[in-house]
Design an enzyme around this catalytic site. Sequence first.
Site, PDB file in Angstrom:
ATOM      1  N   ASN A  10       0.882  -1.171   0.000  1.00  0.00           N
ATOM      2  CA  ASN A  10       0.000   0.000   0.000  1.00  0.00           C
ATOM      3  C   ASN A  10       0.915   1.215   0.000  1.00  0.00           C
ATOM      4  O   ASN A  10       1.489   1.551   1.026  1.00  0.00           O
ATOM      5  CB  ASN A  10      -0.885  -0.038   1.257  1.00  0.00           C
ATOM      6  CG  ASN A  10      -1.720   1.219   1.428  1.00  0.00           C
ATOM      7  OD1 ASN A  10      -1.823   2.039   0.502  1.00  0.00           O
ATOM      8  ND2 ASN A  10      -2.317   1.374   2.606  1.00  0.00           N
ATOM      9  N   TRP A  11       1.034   1.827  -1.162  1.00  0.00           N
ATOM     10  CA  TRP A  11       1.967   2.956  -1.292  1.00  0.00           C
ATOM     11  C   TRP A  11       1.482   4.207  -0.556  1.00  0.00           C
ATOM     12  O   TRP A  11       2.241   5.122  -0.322  1.00  0.00           O
ATOM     13  CB  TRP A  11       2.193   3.300  -2.766  1.00  0.00           C
ATOM     14  CG  TRP A  11       3.027   2.304  -3.517  1.00  0.00           C
ATOM     15  CD1 TRP A  11       3.494   1.096  -3.059  1.00  0.00           C
ATOM     16  CD2 TRP A  11       3.510   2.431  -4.864  1.00  0.00           C
ATOM     17  NE1 TRP A  11       4.232   0.478  -4.034  1.00  0.00           N
ATOM     18  CE2 TRP A  11       4.258   1.270  -5.161  1.00  0.00           C
ATOM     19  CE3 TRP A  11       3.371   3.424  -5.855  1.00  0.00           C
ATOM     20  CZ2 TRP A  11       4.868   1.078  -6.409  1.00  0.00           C
ATOM     21  CZ3 TRP A  11       3.977   3.220  -7.091  1.00  0.00           C
ATOM     22  CH2 TRP A  11       4.714   2.060  -7.357  1.00  0.00           C
ATOM     23  N   LYS A  12       0.183   4.256  -0.261  1.00  0.00           N
ATOM     24  CA  LYS A  12      -0.426   5.460   0.347  1.00  0.00           C
ATOM     25  C   LYS A  12      -0.142   6.675  -0.554  1.00  0.00           C
ATOM     26  O   LYS A  12      -0.105   6.518  -1.768  1.00  0.00           O
ATOM     27  CB  LYS A  12       0.082   5.635   1.774  1.00  0.00           C
ATOM     28  CG  LYS A  12      -0.124   4.361   2.613  1.00  0.00           C
ATOM     29  CD  LYS A  12       0.031   4.565   4.087  1.00  0.00           C
ATOM     30  CE  LYS A  12      -0.235   3.253   4.819  1.00  0.00           C
ATOM     31  NZ  LYS A  12      -0.158   3.391   6.268  1.00  0.00           N
ATOM     32  N   HIS A  97      -9.476   1.263   4.518  1.00  0.00           N
ATOM     33  CA  HIS A  97      -8.258   1.513   5.305  1.00  0.00           C
ATOM     34  C   HIS A  97      -8.596   2.528   6.394  1.00  0.00           C
ATOM     35  O   HIS A  97      -9.357   3.464   6.165  1.00  0.00           O
ATOM     36  CB  HIS A  97      -7.132   2.033   4.405  1.00  0.00           C
ATOM     37  CG  HIS A  97      -5.793   1.981   5.079  1.00  0.00           C
ATOM     38  ND1 HIS A  97      -5.394   2.929   5.990  1.00  0.00           N
ATOM     39  CD2 HIS A  97      -4.789   1.068   4.999  1.00  0.00           C
ATOM     40  CE1 HIS A  97      -4.190   2.589   6.445  1.00  0.00           C
ATOM     41  NE2 HIS A  97      -3.799   1.476   5.857  1.00  0.00           N
ATOM     42  N   GLU A  99      -7.056   4.931   7.519  1.00  0.00           N
ATOM     43  CA  GLU A  99      -6.776   6.343   7.186  1.00  0.00           C
ATOM     44  C   GLU A  99      -7.938   6.950   6.421  1.00  0.00           C
ATOM     45  O   GLU A  99      -8.252   8.134   6.590  1.00  0.00           O
ATOM     46  CB  GLU A  99      -5.460   6.432   6.393  1.00  0.00           C
ATOM     47  CG  GLU A  99      -4.268   6.125   7.304  1.00  0.00           C
ATOM     48  CD  GLU A  99      -3.034   5.590   6.588  1.00  0.00           C
ATOM     49  OE1 GLU A  99      -2.958   5.669   5.344  1.00  0.00           O
ATOM     50  OE2 GLU A  99      -2.142   5.079   7.298  1.00  0.00           O
ATOM     51  N   GLU A 169      -5.880  -4.533  10.389  1.00  0.00           N
ATOM     52  CA  GLU A 169      -4.839  -3.561  10.688  1.00  0.00           C
ATOM     53  C   GLU A 169      -5.203  -2.823  11.964  1.00  0.00           C
ATOM     54  O   GLU A 169      -6.023  -1.904  11.934  1.00  0.00           O
ATOM     55  CB  GLU A 169      -4.725  -2.534   9.557  1.00  0.00           C
ATOM     56  CG  GLU A 169      -4.346  -3.117   8.230  1.00  0.00           C
ATOM     57  CD  GLU A 169      -3.636  -2.103   7.345  1.00  0.00           C
ATOM     58  OE1 GLU A 169      -2.680  -2.497   6.688  1.00  0.00           O
ATOM     59  OE2 GLU A 169      -4.030  -0.921   7.330  1.00  0.00           O
ATOM     60  N   GLY A 175       1.883   2.685  10.852  1.00  0.00           N
ATOM     61  CA  GLY A 175       2.842   3.773  10.707  1.00  0.00           C
ATOM     62  C   GLY A 175       3.447   4.223  12.029  1.00  0.00           C
ATOM     63  O   GLY A 175       4.078   5.267  12.107  1.00  0.00           O
ATOM     64  N   SER A 215       2.805  -1.921  10.160  1.00  0.00           N
ATOM     65  CA  SER A 215       4.249  -2.001  10.417  1.00  0.00           C
ATOM     66  C   SER A 215       4.809  -3.406  10.210  1.00  0.00           C
ATOM     67  O   SER A 215       5.720  -3.827  10.914  1.00  0.00           O
ATOM     68  CB  SER A 215       4.577  -1.466  11.814  1.00  0.00           C
ATOM     69  OG  SER A 215       4.112  -0.129  11.951  1.00  0.00           O
ATOM     70  N   GLY A 236       2.708  -1.184   4.383  1.00  0.00           N
ATOM     71  CA  GLY A 236       2.810   0.259   4.156  1.00  0.00           C
ATOM     72  C   GLY A 236       4.230   0.635   3.767  1.00  0.00           C
ATOM     73  O   GLY A 236       4.706   0.301   2.674  1.00  0.00           O
ATOM     74  N   GLY A 237       4.921   1.315   4.667  1.00  0.00           N
ATOM     75  CA  GLY A 237       6.263   1.865   4.404  1.00  0.00           C
ATOM     76  C   GLY A 237       7.226   0.901   3.732  1.00  0.00           C
ATOM     77  O   GLY A 237       7.955   1.290   2.808  1.00  0.00           O
TER      78      GLY A 237
HETATM   79  C1  3PY Z   1       0.922  -0.056   7.420  1.00  0.00           C
HETATM   80  O1  3PY Z   1       1.705  -0.991   7.216  1.00  0.00           O
HETATM   81  O2  3PY Z   1       1.184   0.806   8.250  1.00  0.00           O
HETATM   82  C2  3PY Z   1      -0.339   0.049   6.680  1.00  0.00           C
HETATM   83  O3  3PY Z   1      -1.177   0.847   6.997  1.00  0.00           O
HETATM   84  C3  3PY Z   1      -0.547  -0.820   5.505  1.00  0.00           C
HETATM   85  O4  3PY Z   1      -1.769  -0.564   4.890  1.00  0.00           O
END
Ligand code: 3PY
Length: 252
Positions: A10-12, A97, A99, A169, A175, A215, A236-237
Site C-alpha cells: 500500500n503505497w499510500k 483503510h 486512514e 490492521e 505507521g 508495520s 505500508g512503508g
Molecule cells: C501499514 O503498514 O502501516 C499500513 O497501513 C498498511 O496498509
Amino acid sequence: QMRKKIVAGNWKMNETLQEGIELAKEINESLKAEKPNCDVVICTPFIHLASVAQVLDSSVVGLGAENCADKEKGAYTGEVSAAMVKSTGAQYVILGHSERRQYYGETAEILKEKVQLALANGLKVIFCCGETLEEREAEKQNEVVKAELEGSVFNLSAEEWKSIILAYEPIWAIGTGKTATSDQAQEMLAYIRSIVAEKYGKEVAEDTSILYGGSCKASNAPELFAKPDIDGGLIGGASLKAADFKGIIDAW
Ligand code: 3PY
C-alpha cells in the site's frame, strides 16, 4: 480450493509518477527471476495505475488502487470510479483503510457502497478492519472488527465473497512502528475467520485470505506468516523499497 497467500503493498500518498514507475519496475524485476511463493499485489495512487500496469508482468505482480468512489459515475468532482480503476488494468482495490475512515469520514455505509461497486466492476477488494488503541484497551477489539465487517461486507452473497480479501490492521500499529505481536495478530485473525464461518460456513472461511497489516516488515514477517491464520500482509512503508518488499515476500 486452498486460500491464497498474499503480500500486498500500500503505497499510500507517496511517489511521483516517475518515481512510482521506477519502483514498480524494480519490484517487477526483483520478482521475475524466481516466482514468489505467494500472490504479490501493489496498490498505488490512482495517477500511477495506468502507467504501472504497463511495466508490470501481470502474471507476477497484481495491481490495485487504494480507494474508489462510492458512486457509479457522473458529477462527483475529483472522484475516481471503480470502472475507471478497472479500466487501467488494475485487478484490486483497497477499501476501508483506517486512514480513509479516520481522515475522510468513510463510514460503514459508504464503504458498503464502494465494495458493491468494486465487485460489480470485477475488482477484488482488500477490505480493511481494525480497532483503535482505546478500543483495544477497553477489550472491545472483537466487537469493533465484527461491526466493521457486518456494516460493509457481511451483506455480500457467497459468490461475491470469493472476491473479498480481508486485512486486519490495528490502528495503533499503523505507521507507528508498533506491530501487534504475532500472537495478538493470530488471535484476531482466528476470530475473524470464526465470524466469517458463522456467516458463510466453515469451508468459505477456510478459503478466505486474511492479511495482517500494520508495520509489517521483512524482520517481523517470518514470525507473523508462520501463524496458521495469517495469510499474508498489507504492507505500508516497507512496500516503498523494492528490496524491503522482496524481503517480506521471501518470508513465505
Ligand atoms: C501499514 O503498514 O502501516 C499500513 O497501513 C498498511 O496498509
